[in-house]
Each structure stands twice: as C-alpha cells, then as structure tokens.
Design a protein around this motif. Structure first.
Motif, short mmCIF file in Angstrom:
data_model
loop_
_atom_site.label_atom_id
_atom_site.label_comp_id
_atom_site.label_asym_id
_atom_site.label_seq_id
_atom_site.Cartn_x
_atom_site.Cartn_y
_atom_site.Cartn_z
N LEU A 77 -7.04 -78.98 -85.55
CA LEU A 77 -6.49 -79.11 -84.20
C LEU A 77 -5.82 -77.82 -83.76
N TYR A 78 -5.11 -77.18 -84.67
CA TYR A 78 -4.41 -75.94 -84.29
C TYR A 78 -5.40 -74.83 -83.95
N GLY A 79 -6.45 -74.72 -84.76
CA GLY A 79 -7.45 -73.69 -84.49
C GLY A 79 -8.14 -73.90 -83.15
N TYR A 80 -8.58 -75.13 -82.87
CA TYR A 80 -9.23 -75.41 -81.60
C TYR A 80 -8.24 -75.35 -80.44
N ALA A 81 -6.96 -75.67 -80.71
CA ALA A 81 -5.96 -75.57 -79.65
C ALA A 81 -5.76 -74.12 -79.22
N MET A 82 -5.74 -73.21 -80.18
CA MET A 82 -5.61 -71.80 -79.83
C MET A 82 -6.82 -71.32 -79.04
N LEU A 83 -8.03 -71.75 -79.45
CA LEU A 83 -9.21 -71.38 -78.69
C LEU A 83 -9.18 -71.99 -77.29
N GLY A 84 -8.74 -73.25 -77.20
CA GLY A 84 -8.65 -73.89 -75.89
C GLY A 84 -7.63 -73.22 -75.00
N TRP A 85 -6.53 -72.75 -75.58
CA TRP A 85 -5.54 -72.03 -74.78
C TRP A 85 -6.11 -70.72 -74.23
N MET A 86 -6.90 -70.03 -75.06
CA MET A 86 -7.48 -68.77 -74.60
C MET A 86 -8.57 -68.99 -73.54
N ILE A 87 -9.30 -70.12 -73.67
CA ILE A 87 -10.43 -70.34 -72.74
C ILE A 87 -9.97 -71.06 -71.47
N PHE A 88 -9.16 -72.10 -71.61
CA PHE A 88 -8.83 -72.97 -70.47
C PHE A 88 -7.35 -72.90 -70.08
N LEU A 92 -4.55 -89.03 -98.05
CA LEU A 92 -4.26 -88.96 -96.61
C LEU A 92 -3.40 -87.74 -96.28
N GLY A 93 -2.55 -87.34 -97.22
CA GLY A 93 -1.75 -86.14 -97.00
C GLY A 93 -2.63 -84.91 -96.84
N SER A 94 -3.62 -84.76 -97.72
CA SER A 94 -4.57 -83.65 -97.60
C SER A 94 -5.39 -83.75 -96.32
N PHE A 95 -5.79 -84.99 -95.98
CA PHE A 95 -6.56 -85.19 -94.76
C PHE A 95 -5.75 -84.79 -93.53
N LEU A 96 -4.49 -85.16 -93.48
CA LEU A 96 -3.65 -84.80 -92.34
C LEU A 96 -3.48 -83.28 -92.24
N LEU A 97 -3.36 -82.62 -93.38
CA LEU A 97 -3.24 -81.16 -93.37
C LEU A 97 -4.49 -80.52 -92.78
N ILE A 98 -5.65 -80.99 -93.21
CA ILE A 98 -6.91 -80.45 -92.67
C ILE A 98 -7.02 -80.73 -91.18
N THR A 99 -6.62 -81.94 -90.77
CA THR A 99 -6.68 -82.30 -89.35
C THR A 99 -5.79 -81.41 -88.50
N ILE A 110 -18.14 -82.46 -83.33
CA ILE A 110 -18.75 -82.56 -84.66
C ILE A 110 -17.71 -82.39 -85.75
N ALA A 111 -16.82 -81.42 -85.59
CA ALA A 111 -15.85 -81.11 -86.64
C ALA A 111 -14.75 -82.16 -86.73
N ALA A 112 -14.23 -82.58 -85.59
CA ALA A 112 -13.07 -83.48 -85.60
C ALA A 112 -13.48 -84.94 -85.55
N SER A 113 -14.29 -85.30 -84.57
CA SER A 113 -14.58 -86.72 -84.36
C SER A 113 -15.50 -87.30 -85.42
N TYR A 114 -16.43 -86.49 -85.94
CA TYR A 114 -17.41 -87.02 -86.89
C TYR A 114 -17.05 -86.68 -88.33
N LEU A 115 -16.90 -85.39 -88.63
CA LEU A 115 -16.63 -85.00 -90.01
C LEU A 115 -15.28 -85.51 -90.50
N LEU A 116 -14.23 -85.32 -89.70
CA LEU A 116 -12.90 -85.76 -90.13
C LEU A 116 -12.82 -87.28 -90.22
N THR A 117 -13.46 -87.97 -89.29
CA THR A 117 -13.44 -89.44 -89.33
C THR A 117 -14.16 -89.96 -90.58
N ASN A 118 -15.30 -89.38 -90.90
CA ASN A 118 -16.02 -89.80 -92.10
C ASN A 118 -15.23 -89.44 -93.36
N LEU A 119 -14.54 -88.31 -93.34
CA LEU A 119 -13.70 -87.95 -94.47
C LEU A 119 -12.58 -88.96 -94.67
#
Length: 291
Positions: free
Chosen positions: A155-166, A144-151, A216-225
């Motif tokens: 989130l940080y990568g998409y948050a930066m993109l979201g900040w630039m777009i929206f 779970l520690g590794s999973f949280l790090l990936i999450t 796809i990346a967060a809701s599906y892949l991370l949840t299945n992981l």
C-alpha cells in the motif's frame, strides 16, 4: 474415615459424566442464546419500559445457570482441583461470573454490559468445531503479522506512486501519502473500480497500468495469501483437536506397579509384626485351683 474421599470421587465422576453428556452442552448453548436475545431486546426502549423487571429477573436466572455450570465443572476436577484452573476456558468463565460481583464493576453499566456480552464467547467452548476455528485464528496470528507487513509495504509503495501521478488532479484522494493509502485500502474490495479506472485514464494512460497492477498485486495475490495463511492454521488446529490422547508411558506404568507391590508387602509385614507384638491372651483359672 474412607467415606469422605469415596463420596467426593463419586460426586466428581457424576459431574464428569454430566459435563460429557451431549444434552449438557445443548442446554448451556440454549442459555447463552437466551442471554444474547435478552441483550438484544434491551436495546429497545419500549420493551425495556414494559418488561424491565422481567429482564432483571432473567439476568439473575442466567447468572445462576452459569454459576451452577461452573460449579459442576469445578467438582468434576475433584479431588485434583488444580486441573480446573489450568484450563483457560474455566478461568474465562470464572471472570465472567465473578466480575459483576466485584465492587466498582457492578456499578459500571458499560463494563457490566461488556461482561454480559462476553458470555456469548462461551459458545466456542461447547462445540469442538467452533474451538477449531478459534484455535486456528490464534495459530494464524504470527502469519497474519507478516501478511499485514507485506500489505502495508504494498500500500505504501502504490500510495507514493499514486501521489506522484494523481496528487495534483485528485488532492482529496491522493494529496498525501496517508490519503492515498486510505484510498487504496478502500479499493481492496474493488468497489467502484470502473469509475476509478476511468478517472485515472483521464489523467494519464499510465493510470490503467497503475490500477490493473494494483488489482493483481493487492486484491488477488494478497487476498489469496491471506486465505492460504488462515487455511493452513485451521488445518493445523483441526489436526491438533482431533489428535488422539498420548498413550501412557509403559515405563511409568511399570514403576507404578513396582511401587504398588512394595506398598502391599509393607502392609503385610506391618500386619504380621503387629500381631507378633500383641501379648498372649490370659489363661483362664479353674475354680478351686490354688492361686
């Protein structure tokens, strides 16, 4: 002299049989449920005002039941009492039972309620299936520690993109990277994703690509992981719980047999030497014989 160890061994055997009995765990579980029900009823002021003294009597009764159960488990480990303290569940029960008696703790209402609430956790020790879940959760912590790090990285990568777009269009949701991460974290459940897609499309057509890739990346892949990590840990815990006890070492049994034979030889030799060292019995003197 041998009566005391024999009585202790018999008492320990009786307590072990009692602890292993199915009805013993059922009775303990019933007490835990009644204790939990009492805690829930104490949240209603009207009930406390009406049956306050009865709740205090019930609390003493629950404490007495838990103390008796703990005493039975302790006696079951005699004459080797160290095994009792090597069990983490026994230490947990000991803290729950003895902590309310410690000065400074018994006067703190909040701590006492937390300790009483912690008694519900004792349910895990009564049933093997629940213990498997608890052991599985413990085994999944490194994964779970590794999973949280990936999450966090996703989130940080998409948050930066979201900040630039929206960021300019929706400053309350994407004004900073922290606000964007919180917004995306709330979107992990896909609640309101249709309105979010529509709002992103009004800003730019790339909003659909952004949100679909995030789904796809967060809701599906991370949840299945996450599910895979937990299931793997549960499978390992189940195998550990159902694994048979290791067979005793044959070499150790052979050495013990040699030691027992040597002790028996020493006892026989000691008995013979003792009889040989005894003085011969006196010869009776006949009446009228010269002395």
């Amino acid at each position: 002299m041998d009566s005391t160890p024999t009585s202790v061994s018999r008492m320990a055997a009786a307590c072990r049989a009692l602890v292993a009995a199915p009805w013993f765990n059922v009775a303990s579980f019933a007490v835990i449920l009644l204790n939990a029900l009492t805690l829930g009823l104490e949240t209603y002021r009207g009930v406390v005002g009406t049956a306050g003294p009865a709740f205090r009597v019930l609390e003493y009764a629950f404490l007495a039941c838990f103390s008796v159960e703990l005493l039975i488990r302790f006696v079951a480990h005699l004459p080797r009492a160290g095994g009792f303290f090597r069990d983490g569940w026994n230490l947990f029960d000991l803290v729950i039972v003895l902590a309310p008696l410690v000065p400074g703790v018994r006067e703190n209402v909040t701590v006492l309620r937390l300790l009483r609430l912690a008694r519900i956790v004792r349910t895990f020790r009564l049933f093997p299936s629940l213990r498997v879940i608890l052991v599985g959760i413990r085994r999944s912590l490194p994964g779970l520690g590794s999973f949280l790090l990936i999450t966090v990285l996703v989130l940080y990568g998409y948050a930066m993109l979201g900040w630039m777009i929206f960021g300019k269009a929706y400053p309350e949701q994407y004004g900073t990277v922290g606000q964007a991460m919180l917004t995306l974290f709330l979107l992990l459940s896909l609640d309101g994703i249709t309105d979010t897609l529509q709002a992103g499309r009004e800003v730019t057509e790339w909003g659909i690509v952004y949100y679909l890739s995030y789904m796809i990346a967060a809701s599906y892949l991370l949840t299945n992981l996450l599910v895979g990590v937990v299931l793997n840990a549960l499978q390992e815990a189940h195998q550990e719980e159902s694994a048979p006890a290791p067979a005793p070492d044959a070499g150790m049994e052979q050495r013990l047999a040699v030691l027992r034979a040597a002790l028996e030889d020493l006892e026989r030799e000691y008995t013979r030497s003792r009889h040989a060292a005894l003085p011969p019995p006196p010869v009776p003197v006949e009446a009228g014989a010269p002395r």
